[in-house]
Write a protein that holds these residues in place. Structure first.
Motif, PDB file in Angstrom:
ATOM      1  N   THR A  80       0.821  -1.176   0.099  1.00  0.00           N
ATOM      2  CA  THR A  80       0.085   0.109  -0.103  1.00  0.00           C
ATOM      3  C   THR A  80       0.771   1.156  -0.135  1.00  0.00           C
ATOM      4  N   TYR A  81       0.626   2.300  -0.882  1.00  0.00           N
ATOM      5  CA  TYR A  81       1.365   3.369  -0.874  1.00  0.00           C
ATOM      6  C   TYR A  81       0.616   4.666   0.135  1.00  0.00           C
ATOM      7  N   TRP A  82       1.648   5.083   0.725  1.00  0.00           N
ATOM      8  CA  TRP A  82       1.255   6.490   1.508  1.00  0.00           C
ATOM      9  C   TRP A  82       1.770   7.569   0.979  1.00  0.00           C
ATOM     10  N   SER A  83       1.206   8.723   0.843  1.00  0.00           N
ATOM     11  CA  SER A  83       1.812  10.089   0.443  1.00  0.00           C
ATOM     12  C   SER A  83       2.677  10.733   1.513  1.00  0.00           C
ATOM     13  N   LEU A  84       3.889  11.140   1.760  1.00  0.00           N
ATOM     14  CA  LEU A  84       4.416  11.506   2.704  1.00  0.00           C
ATOM     15  C   LEU A  84       4.379  13.178   2.846  1.00  0.00           C
ATOM     16  N   GLN A  85       3.907  13.633   4.022  1.00  0.00           N
ATOM     17  CA  GLN A  85       3.784  15.296   4.089  1.00  0.00           C
ATOM     18  C   GLN A  85       4.636  15.755   4.851  1.00  0.00           C
ATOM     19  N   GLU A  86       5.732  16.349   4.163  1.00  0.00           N
ATOM     20  CA  GLU A  86       6.838  17.189   4.595  1.00  0.00           C
ATOM     21  C   GLU A  86       6.996  18.406   4.067  1.00  0.00           C
ATOM     22  N   GLY A  87       7.692  19.258   4.548  1.00  0.00           N
ATOM     23  CA  GLY A  87       7.842  20.527   4.184  1.00  0.00           C
ATOM     24  C   GLY A  87       8.778  21.576   5.153  1.00  0.00           C
ATOM     25  N   THR A  88       8.959  22.564   4.594  1.00  0.00           N
ATOM     26  CA  THR A  88      10.202  23.385   5.299  1.00  0.00           C
ATOM     27  C   THR A  88       9.382  24.929   5.635  1.00  0.00           C
ATOM     28  N   LEU A  89       9.701  25.784   6.776  1.00  0.00           N
ATOM     29  CA  LEU A  89       9.413  27.040   6.879  1.00  0.00           C
ATOM     30  C   LEU A  89      10.737  27.703   6.752  1.00  0.00           C
ATOM     31  N   GLU A  90      10.663  28.774   5.723  1.00  0.00           N
ATOM     32  CA  GLU A  90      11.908  29.471   5.627  1.00  0.00           C
ATOM     33  C   GLU A  90      12.324  30.517   6.334  1.00  0.00           C
ATOM     34  N   VAL A  91      12.719  29.982   7.408  1.00  0.00           N
ATOM     35  CA  VAL A  91      13.239  30.940   8.627  1.00  0.00           C
ATOM     36  C   VAL A  91      14.762  30.679   8.829  1.00  0.00           C
ATOM     37  N   GLU A  92      15.459  31.334   9.412  1.00  0.00           N
ATOM     38  CA  GLU A  92      16.743  30.925   9.785  1.00  0.00           C
ATOM     39  C   GLU A  92      16.615  29.616  10.652  1.00  0.00           C
ATOM     40  N   PRO A  93      17.574  28.703  10.218  1.00  0.00           N
ATOM     41  CA  PRO A  93      17.518  27.642  11.257  1.00  0.00           C
ATOM     42  C   PRO A  93      17.960  27.938  12.590  1.00  0.00           C
ATOM     43  N   ALA A  94      18.495  28.981  12.869  1.00  0.00           N
ATOM     44  CA  ALA A  94      18.961  29.578  14.339  1.00  0.00           C
ATOM     45  C   ALA A  94      17.581  30.205  14.894  1.00  0.00           C
ATOM     46  N   PHE A  95      16.731  30.265  14.104  1.00  0.00           N
ATOM     47  CA  PHE A  95      15.205  30.644  14.836  1.00  0.00           C
ATOM     48  C   PHE A  95      14.796  29.624  15.632  1.00  0.00           C
ATOM     49  N   LEU A  96      15.081  28.377  15.505  1.00  0.00           N
ATOM     50  CA  LEU A  96      14.637  27.248  16.241  1.00  0.00           C
ATOM     51  C   LEU A  96      15.803  26.808  17.311  1.00  0.00           C
ATOM     52  N   THR A  97      15.934  27.371  18.458  1.00  0.00           N
ATOM     53  CA  THR A  97      17.238  27.119  19.398  1.00  0.00           C
ATOM     54  C   THR A  97      16.527  26.746  20.533  1.00  0.00           C
ATOM     55  N   ASP A  98      17.122  26.177  21.540  1.00  0.00           N
ATOM     56  CA  ASP A  98      16.675  25.938  23.002  1.00  0.00           C
ATOM     57  C   ASP A  98      17.052  27.105  23.763  1.00  0.00           C
ATOM     58  N   ALA A  99      16.764  26.850  24.946  1.00  0.00           N
ATOM     59  CA  ALA A  99      16.786  27.965  25.914  1.00  0.00           C
ATOM     60  C   ALA A  99      18.111  28.606  26.260  1.00  0.00           C
ATOM     61  N   GLU A 100      19.163  27.732  25.647  1.00  0.00           N
ATOM     62  CA  GLU A 100      20.656  28.149  25.915  1.00  0.00           C
ATOM     63  C   GLU A 100      21.105  28.607  24.288  1.00  0.00           C
ATOM     64  N   GLY A 101      20.297  28.749  23.468  1.00  0.00           N
ATOM     65  CA  GLY A 101      20.793  29.072  22.313  1.00  0.00           C
ATOM     66  C   GLY A 101      21.625  27.956  21.386  1.00  0.00           C
ATOM     67  N   GLU A 102      21.413  26.892  21.867  1.00  0.00           N
ATOM     68  CA  GLU A 102      21.787  25.658  21.275  1.00  0.00           C
ATOM     69  C   GLU A 102      20.698  25.030  20.349  1.00  0.00           C
ATOM     70  N   ALA A 103      21.415  24.080  19.590  1.00  0.00           N
ATOM     71  CA  ALA A 103      20.310  23.166  18.735  1.00  0.00           C
ATOM     72  C   ALA A 103      19.558  22.360  19.484  1.00  0.00           C
ATOM     73  N   PRO A 104      18.276  22.343  19.347  1.00  0.00           N
ATOM     74  CA  PRO A 104      17.353  21.485  20.579  1.00  0.00           C
ATOM     75  C   PRO A 104      17.104  20.276  19.874  1.00  0.00           C
ATOM     76  N   PRO A 105      16.463  19.292  20.717  1.00  0.00           N
ATOM     77  CA  PRO A 105      16.255  17.933  20.245  1.00  0.00           C
ATOM     78  C   PRO A 105      15.043  17.976  18.852  1.00  0.00           C
ATOM     79  N   VAL A 106      14.887  17.189  18.419  1.00  0.00           N
ATOM     80  CA  VAL A 106      13.860  16.822  17.284  1.00  0.00           C
ATOM     81  C   VAL A 106      12.779  16.796  17.934  1.00  0.00           C
ATOM     82  N   VAL A 107      11.563  17.565  17.554  1.00  0.00           N
ATOM     83  CA  VAL A 107      10.356  17.670  18.352  1.00  0.00           C
ATOM     84  C   VAL A 107       9.145  16.774  17.514  1.00  0.00           C
ATOM     85  N   HIS A 108       8.645  15.885  18.308  1.00  0.00           N
ATOM     86  CA  HIS A 108       7.424  15.283  17.567  1.00  0.00           C
ATOM     87  C   HIS A 108       6.305  15.430  18.703  1.00  0.00           C
ATOM     88  N   LEU A 109       5.228  15.918  18.193  1.00  0.00           N
ATOM     89  CA  LEU A 109       4.190  16.181  19.064  1.00  0.00           C
ATOM     90  C   LEU A 109       2.998  15.408  18.424  1.00  0.00           C
TER      91      LEU A 109
END
Length: 444
Positions: free
Chosen positions: A246-275
């Motif tokens: 069975t085929y499934w269509s994968l739903q993925e995309g990008t928000l065009e912000v600077e990657p540093a826009f998503l940092t943690d409280a220390e300004g470092e790269a955060p964990p991958v988030v899955h909600l």
């Protein structure tokens, strides 16, 4: 164009993560046993290295599985990712599984079993404690209806094509030949074993074949005269017939912000988030997006040029043999993500973190998405057919499973691997199926 050998002991079909990993590990094992060299291994691909699913993968590496067999297999694969982060362009930032009450028991069981196998994670329960924990990482966290957090301290993500080039370089350094532009057209059998791989560029005589073709596994499966439907025994002992693919269509995309826009409280790269969430999702003007169970994942990524991630895939509502896999991914038009995904994903981002509010218009207009080929229970099949053909059908779990190739290589040399046993084709008819969680994602 590279010349095509007329014979090879081992022919591997597919130059994605499984094909390249198998080739690299097989070459190493042959040399270690003084049973051959990398020159005995040939990888062919109808396009090029990473031209399929591995080359457009989001790249998340996680062990967040409700199924014990998947957890053990992923722990092994994470070992491989960690063995050479630079070569694999691997970022070991960790992984957050954030869930509602309906999933709390499932995620708690995952944590307990991760602890039993020595895979480090932290489990936080209760709405107040979960919010405090998440706000220590992201001060602007605000998602509703969260009652548990599983923080995997290993895992993270890798850059898709960079990791494929790294794998290819390791295989070629061992003497493996990788020949692109070579499409399989059929197989020659003699006394039930495959003796010849037919291609658009001529025949290749062989002793062993590995099929690692990702979404194209359906076509190779058919060429091998393997069954298009499978008999499945349910928990009551009753049998049902289901399509093999069975085929499934994968739903993925990008928000065009600077990657540093998503940092943690220390300004470092955060964990991958899955909600995963059962909270009704509304967009900025209050319009309901969905009141059904939904889920998203996201991470900063320089390779994608922003914050990249995805949502629950969509089942392709047509028989597998009626699905056109080519042109694949963003090169085609049938399965490129549309406005519905962009709305859900960007609204979901804003639901999670205040910093994403008002950023929906930055969703990238570049084509994205692809399709995955799933087995009847949405979990991989790793098994041997026709005496000398190993099929690696990953059911779209593939990219993160870089270690499967190491296990397949050992089985090719006569060493059965217990980690692969739960994924044999026979499980369907015997009813030894994997448990199913409450996640909205088919691969969980």
């Amino acid at each position: 164009m590279l010349s095509l050998p007329r014979a090879a002991r081992y022919v591997i079909v597919g130059a994605g993560v499984h094909g390249l990993s198998t080739a690299w590990h097989l070459a190493k094992d042959l040399e270690a046993r003084r049973a051959g060299t990398g020159a005995d291994v040939l990888v062919i691909d109808k396009s090029a290295v990473g031209a399929g699913a591995s080359g457009i993968a989001c790249g998340v590496v996680r062990n967040n599985y409700f199924q014990p067999a998947m957890r053990e297999l992923m722990a092994h694969s994470v070992d491989i990712w960690e063995s050479d982060p630079a070569a694999f362009s691997y970022h070991p930032v960790g992984y957050l599984q954030i869930s509602p009450e309906t999933m709390r028991a499932d995620v708690g069981a995952i944590h307990e079993q991760q602890r039993e196998i020595g895979y480090p994670s932290t489990f936080v329960e209760g709405a107040a404690d979960a919010r405090r924990y998440l706000r220590r990482i992201f001060p602007d966290w605000r998602a509703a209806n969260v009652t548990s957090v599983l923080h995997e301290h290993r895992g993270g993500y890798a850059n898709n094509m960079a990791s494929m080039r790294g794998l290819a370089a390791k295989a070629e350094a061992m003497g493996v030949r990788i020949v692109p532009g070579t499409r399989v057209t059929g197989f020659g059998l003699d006394n039930a074993a495959v003796t010849t791989v037919h291609t658009n560029r001529g025949d290749i005589r062989c002793e062993q074949v590995v099929i690692a073709a990702g979404p194209w596994v359906r076509d190779l499966w058919s060429m091998l005269d393997l069954p298009p439907r499978v008999k499945i025994r349910d928990p009551r002992g009753e049998f049902h017939q289901k399509p093999m693919w069975t085929y499934w269509s994968l739903q993925e995309g990008t928000l065009e912000v600077e990657p540093a826009f998503l940092t943690d409280a220390e300004g470092e790269a955060p964990p991958v988030v899955h909600l995963d969430s059962d909270a009704p999702l509304h967009d900025a003007d209050g319009t309901l997006v969905t009141d059904e169970m939904w889920g998203i994942y996201f991470k900063p990524d320089l390779h994608f040029g922003g914050v990249q991630g995805g949502a629950v895939p969509l089942r392709v509502d047509r028989p597998a043999d009626a699905v056109s896999v080519d042109p694949y991914g963003p090169a085609g038009t049938d399965f490129v993500v549309g406005a519905d995904f962009a709305r859900l994903w960007t609204t979901g981002l804003a639901h999670c973190l205040e910093r994403f509010e008002g950023k929906q218009h930055l969703f990238s207009k570049q084509p994205s998405g692809g399709i995955g080929c799933f087995t009847p229970d949405s979990f991989p099949v790793f098994d041997r057919f026709h005496e000398n053909v190993t099929v690696v059908a990953d059911s779209n779990h593939g990219y993160k499973m870089i270690g499967v190739g190491a296990l397949v290589a050992k089985e090719l040399l006569g060493e059965p691997q217990a980690l692969l046993d739960p994924f044999r084709f026979s499980r369907f008819e015997t009813g030894r199926l994997h448990p199913v969680s409450h996640s909205p994602f088919p691969w969980s």
